[in-house]
Motif scaffolding. Structure first.
Motif, PDB file in Angstrom:
ATOM      1  N   THR A  26       3.876-115.713 -42.979  1.00 32.25           N
ATOM      2  CA  THR A  26       4.005-114.507 -43.795  1.00 32.25           C
ATOM      3  C   THR A  26       4.135-114.849 -45.283  1.00 32.25           C
ATOM      4  N   SER A  35      -4.361-111.999 -45.553  1.00 31.45           N
ATOM      5  CA  SER A  35      -3.640-111.367 -44.444  1.00 31.45           C
ATOM      6  C   SER A  35      -2.988-112.447 -43.576  1.00 31.45           C
ATOM      7  N   GLU A  36      -2.011-112.021 -42.808  1.00 29.02           N
ATOM      8  CA  GLU A  36      -1.351-112.946 -41.894  1.00 29.02           C
ATOM      9  C   GLU A  36      -2.345-113.497 -40.873  1.00 29.02           C
ATOM     10  N   LYS A 138      -8.733-106.555 -39.361  1.00 29.24           N
ATOM     11  CA  LYS A 138      -8.400-106.717 -40.778  1.00 29.24           C
ATOM     12  C   LYS A 138      -7.404-107.849 -41.007  1.00 29.24           C
ATOM     13  N   GLU A 140      -4.331-107.831 -39.808  1.00 27.54           N
ATOM     14  CA  GLU A 140      -2.968-107.303 -39.751  1.00 27.54           C
ATOM     15  C   GLU A 140      -2.322-107.738 -38.444  1.00 27.54           C
ATOM     16  N   CYS A 141      -1.066-108.139 -38.529  1.00 28.56           N
ATOM     17  CA  CYS A 141      -0.331-108.505 -37.315  1.00 28.56           C
ATOM     18  C   CYS A 141       0.286-107.241 -36.736  1.00 28.56           C
TER      19      CYS A 141
END
Length: 172
Positions: A26, A35-36, A138, A140-141
């Motif tokens: 993170t 992004s993660e 995307k 995203e987690c």
């Protein structure tokens, strides 16, 4: 569709890991403006292996037998953690519905949005750490499920074995 990674990002992640392998994904994402999921995709194979998001239901159905786990959901700068047995679930009305008992996680997951699932083995704050991360296209987690720890903060060895077996089955 899988997470798309900028061609320069893998080298930048490698450089950060060489400086400090304990840096959380993170934090790397913030510092590298990625992004993660993109950062996780750039981790070396010794730290992260991937399977397709269409395996989410299979993975989620395995977790209730693993014992106490830590589920993490990060939203708008806040982090929610649930330390409990992962609940059983089933598909209905377009969601994977978690049917947790009191004190367990309960909710409705849009697993159709999961494109990438990572089995991550990366040091965190000087301790070995294992989690399964569920990511959207995307990067995203959506959420992560960490292996549990005993009172001495040691990972449960039977969970580590189950994690590695599932990783080998799905990521080979």
């Amino acid at each position: 569709m899988s997470i798309d990674v900028n061609h320069a990002l893998p080298q930048r992640v490698t450089t950060m890991l060489a400086t400090d392998p304990h840096t959380p994904v993170t934090i790397m994402a913030i510092e590298l403006n990625a992004s993660e999921g993109e950062i996780t995709r750039c981790l070396p194979e010794t730290m992260a292996q991937f399977t397709s998001g269409d395996r989410a239901e299979h993975i989620l159905s395995q977790l209730p037998s693993w014992g106490r786990l830590t589920t993490i959901v990060a939203a708008a700068g806040s982090i929610f953690e649930v330390k409990a047995d992962f609940p059983k679930g089933k598909m209905a009305h377009g969601f994977y519905n978690l049917m947790g008992k009191a004190g367990q996680l309960h909710g409705h997951l849009r697993i159709d949005l999961i494109t990438d699932i990572a089995f991550v083995s990366k040091p965190f704050r000087g301790m070995e750490s294992f989690y399964i991360g569920f990511f959207t296209a995307k990067g995203e987690c959506m959420f992560k499920v960490y292996l549990g720890r005993d009172k001495k903060r040691q990972l449960f060895p039977e969970q580590k074995e189950l994690f590695n077996q599932l990783k080998q089955e799905l990521c080979a």
